[in-house]
Design a protein around this motif. Structure first.
Motif, PDB file in Angstrom:
ATOM      1  N   PHE A 135       0.831  -1.202   0.000  1.00 41.65           N
ATOM      2  CA  PHE A 135       0.000   0.000   0.000  1.00 41.65           C
ATOM      3  C   PHE A 135       0.871   1.259   0.000  1.00 41.65           C
ATOM      4  CE2 PHE A 135      -2.204   3.205   2.714  1.00 41.65           C
ATOM      5  CZ  PHE A 135      -3.213   3.562   1.810  1.00 41.65           C
ATOM      6  N   CYS A 136       1.913   1.253   0.820  1.00 38.20           N
ATOM      7  CA  CYS A 136       2.817   2.402   0.888  1.00 38.20           C
ATOM      8  C   CYS A 136       3.577   2.586  -0.418  1.00 38.20           C
ATOM      9  CB  CYS A 136       3.799   2.241   2.043  1.00 38.20           C
ATOM     10  SG  CYS A 136       3.034   2.392   3.674  1.00 38.20           S
ATOM     11  N   LEU A 137       3.970   1.488  -1.048  1.00 39.70           N
ATOM     12  CA  LEU A 137       4.664   1.574  -2.330  1.00 39.70           C
ATOM     13  C   LEU A 137       3.794   2.286  -3.360  1.00 39.70           C
ATOM     14  CD1 LEU A 137       7.016   0.869  -4.221  1.00 39.70           C
ATOM     15  CD2 LEU A 137       5.959  -1.382  -4.575  1.00 39.70           C
ATOM     16  N   VAL A 138       2.526   1.956  -3.371  1.00 39.95           N
ATOM     17  CA  VAL A 138       1.602   2.621  -4.297  1.00 39.95           C
ATOM     18  C   VAL A 138       1.505   4.111  -3.974  1.00 39.95           C
ATOM     19  CG1 VAL A 138      -0.801   2.757  -5.057  1.00 39.95           C
ATOM     20  CG2 VAL A 138       0.276   0.520  -4.740  1.00 39.95           C
ATOM     21  N   LEU A 139       1.411   4.451  -2.691  1.00 41.02           N
ATOM     22  CA  LEU A 139       1.280   5.857  -2.293  1.00 41.02           C
ATOM     23  C   LEU A 139       2.482   6.687  -2.731  1.00 41.02           C
ATOM     24  CD1 LEU A 139      -0.223   5.774   1.330  1.00 41.02           C
ATOM     25  CD2 LEU A 139      -1.408   6.143  -0.845  1.00 41.02           C
ATOM     26  N   THR A 140       3.676   6.091  -2.728  1.00 44.28           N
ATOM     27  CA  THR A 140       4.875   6.868  -3.060  1.00 44.28           C
ATOM     28  C   THR A 140       4.859   7.395  -4.487  1.00 44.28           C
ATOM     29  OG1 THR A 140       6.126   4.872  -3.678  1.00 44.28           O
ATOM     30  CG2 THR A 140       6.302   5.626  -1.393  1.00 44.28           C
ATOM     31  N   PHE A 141       4.113   6.731  -5.370  1.00 48.77           N
ATOM     32  CA  PHE A 141       4.064   7.201  -6.754  1.00 48.77           C
ATOM     33  C   PHE A 141       3.211   8.464  -6.909  1.00 48.77           C
ATOM     34  CE2 PHE A 141       5.344   2.775  -7.293  1.00 48.77           C
ATOM     35  CZ  PHE A 141       6.397   2.925  -8.182  1.00 48.77           C
ATOM     36  N   PHE A 142       2.512   8.836  -5.845  1.00 54.22           N
ATOM     37  CA  PHE A 142       1.721  10.070  -5.864  1.00 54.22           C
ATOM     38  C   PHE A 142       2.451  11.216  -5.159  1.00 54.22           C
ATOM     39  CE2 PHE A 142      -1.337   6.635  -6.318  1.00 54.22           C
ATOM     40  CZ  PHE A 142      -2.138   7.097  -7.355  1.00 54.22           C
TER      41      PHE A 142
END
Length: 583
Positions: free
Chosen positions: A534-541
């Motif tokens: 979930f955090c990995l996905v957030l970092t792309f934003f």
């Protein structure tokens, strides 16, 4: 907030070479010179930070304090079984000896940071060191768990304050463009503490006495205090004590401390001290968030000098980084707390060997953090480290699912390396992300809040992972006829069951119990995998901002050696003038 260059923009300005203490960078003749911890010089086409001797000495003080707190945070867990036996404590008392430190070190951090804005960092460090040393001494002399828990609570207040203040002082002394290397050095010292802490704790508990786990803090914290007194000279905040006490946001501090304590108390005691459905758990879990909402409304609308400024939440990068910071603390502390239980409960290792077994994680944290500091400092970019860090943490969490009762030594060593590298990279990466996205004048407040959220994540990480383990372990035991009648009792505490396993002779029942224990630990790894992904996905934003920004602080370093040289030069000049007039 004025727009600042993003991470992809070209850097446009070098940090101000002097702290914004007086208008136009000047200081009255009767005041010492306040400045950054060094000067910024252009070498070729590149800006280079040249630290002063005073900065090196002051930074050494922060390193000593950091390693003292890091040691204390990790020495106790591996020795708790020995301490419980020596003091005749219950599993619940052993639980509170660890939880009390985490709670106390978390809830007061924003208040301590706010007080340091008013009274000065140095004086708050003095106070926090006193708390930490007093708590250590009480713990060392404790004759029962009540006294031990009291000592751990006092230690937690001091330790949490020291954690927050060391990072805030770095923001005072070093321009953002050059902070990566210094934050990485702090991370490295924390890593050294966490590496050696379990080894020292287990060694003292098995071969000397557990009381030395607390005694060893005293010379370390004493040395750190001496370094602070001698070398950390920051510009003083004007005003008298009464005036400063009047400036502090007492209502906001009380509201925040009460709210966070209530929520964390309910979360950490649920399923341990009281059933989850009991009013003792539900009431704090309900009151805590409500009180936080009241606190937020008061801070943002009424507080004249809030302990948490609303402007540290004013863009997407900051909000996303705060979220992943909490989850980073959750993942990291779940590893540090529960992985040693795998080595002791599943593989049958002794406490000191289990402490050695987590070295693949702890030894990789410092090099990974250091690499991020060097590369981010050279390139001025940090988003890549968020992406790589969370990718490795996600991968490493998944690899932990391969840990089984028959896993070889070589296998578990390499299975543990990726998650250590990933979590290590994220320490400086997330700190830089918060500060780059924040207004320069609020860097210290943003850094303190980031430190609080990281510790908050650690607190809830152990609690949430503990609940996950309890529920799964109880379900597993109910399916085993030999343990169905004791499923509720055995699943209440992941630590105490290790002694049950070790006391059992080799048999089919023991094999079933060990398998159930290992499978229940796997559910924790699955939750870590989900949170990390979930955090990995957030970092792309996360957009990213330039690290090349103005440095603003009202607590710059005072170079006393330079002041003495200037005073001597002025005195020599005056004497020469007198001689010239006399002749």
């Amino acid at each position: 907030m004025a727009d600042r260059p993003t991470d992809s923009d070209t850097a446009v300005s070098v940090s101000a070479p002097a702290a914004e203490v007086h208008a136009a960078g000047t200081t009255p003749d009767d005041e010492p010179t306040a400045m950054d911890g060094g000067t910024v010089e252009m070498v070729g086409n590149k800006a280079v930070f040249k630290p002063t001797r005073s900065f090196y000495l002051a930074f050494s003080a922060l390193l000593v304090l950091t390693i003292a707190v890091a040691l204390d945070a990790t020495t106790l867990s591996v020795a708790l079984p020995t301490i419980s036996s020596a003091l005749g404590g219950s599993a619940l008392e052993a639980f509170w000896s660890g939880t009390s430190f985490l709670l106390a070190s978390t809830v007061l951090q924003p208040s301590v940071a706010a007080l340091s804005n008013i009274f000065g960092r140095k004086y708050m460090i003095y106070l926090m060191v006193i708390f930490f040393a007093a708590g250590s001494l009480i713990g060392a002399l404790a004759g029962n768990f009540t006294v031990l828990i009291a000592g751990r609570t006092i230690q937690g207040v001091g330790g949490g304050g020291i954690i927050a203040l060391t990072e805030v002082v770095v923001t005072d002394l070093v321009p953002l463009q050059f902070r990566p290397a210094w934050f990485s050095t702090l991370s490295a010292m924390w890593s050294i503490g966490t590496v050696t802490g379990p080894l020292i704790g287990a060694g003292f508990a098995q071969n000397v006495t557990w009381r030395w786990i607390f005694y060893i803090n005293l010379p370390l914290i004493g040395a750190g205090l001496a370094f602070v007194v001698l070398f950390l000279h920051q510009a003083k905040i004007p005003g008298g004590i009464v005036q400063k006490l009047g400036r502090f946001d007492w209502i906001g501090s009380i509201l925040f401390t009460a709210a966070s304590t209530s929520f964390l108390y309910g979360l950490t005691t649920g399923g341990v001290s009281h059933p989850w459905g009991s009013y003792q758990v539900l009431l704090p879990l309900i009151i805590g968030p409500i009180a936080i909402i009241v606190f937020g409304y008061y801070e943002f609308h009424w507080a004249e000098e809030p302990i948490i400024n609303k402007r540290i939440f004013n863009n997407r990068d900051m909000l996303l980084t705060y979220v992943i910071t909490v989850l980073h603390g959750h993942v990291l502390w779940s590893i540090l707390y529960f992985l040693p239980l795998y080595y002791q409960g599943v593989l049958g290792y002794k406490p000191i060997i289990s402490a050695v077994a987590i070295l693949p994680e702890t030894l990789t944290v410092a090099p990974a953090a250091g690499a991020v500091g060097v590369i981010a400092g050279m390139t001025g970019h940090y988003r890549w480290s968020l992406w790589v860090g969370w990718f490795l943490t996600t991968l490493g969490s998944g690899l932990l699912l391969l840990l089984k009762p028959d896993t070889s030594v070589a296998a578990w060593i390499w299975l543990n390396v990726p998650v250590g590298l990933g979590t290590g990279m994220l320490f400086p990466a997330m700190g830089l992300s918060v500060q780059a996205a924040c207004e320069p004048v609020l860097n210290a407040q943003a850094s303190a809040f980031y430190s609080f959220l990281r510790t908050f994540g650690q607190s809830i990480g152990v609690a949430i992972s503990g609940v996950i383990f309890q529920n799964m372990f109880q379900k597993k035991l109910l399916r085993i006829p030999a343990f169905a009648s004791v499923a509720a009792e055995y699943s209440r505490d992941a630590t105490s069951i290790i002694y049950v396993i070790k006391a059992m002779p080799d048999s089919a029942d023991k094999t079933s119990l060990v398998k159930a224990y290992n499978d229940s630990l796997h559910t924790i790894y699955i939750s870590m995998l989900a949170f990390s992904a979930f955090c990995l996905v957030l970092t792309f934003f996360i957009k990213g901002y330039s690290l090349n920004q103005e440095h603003v602080t009202n607590q710059g370093l005072i170079d006393k050696a330079k002041d003495k040289e200037d005073a001597a030069a002025q005195s020599d000049g005056a004497n020469a003038e007198k001689l010239a007039l006399g002749s």
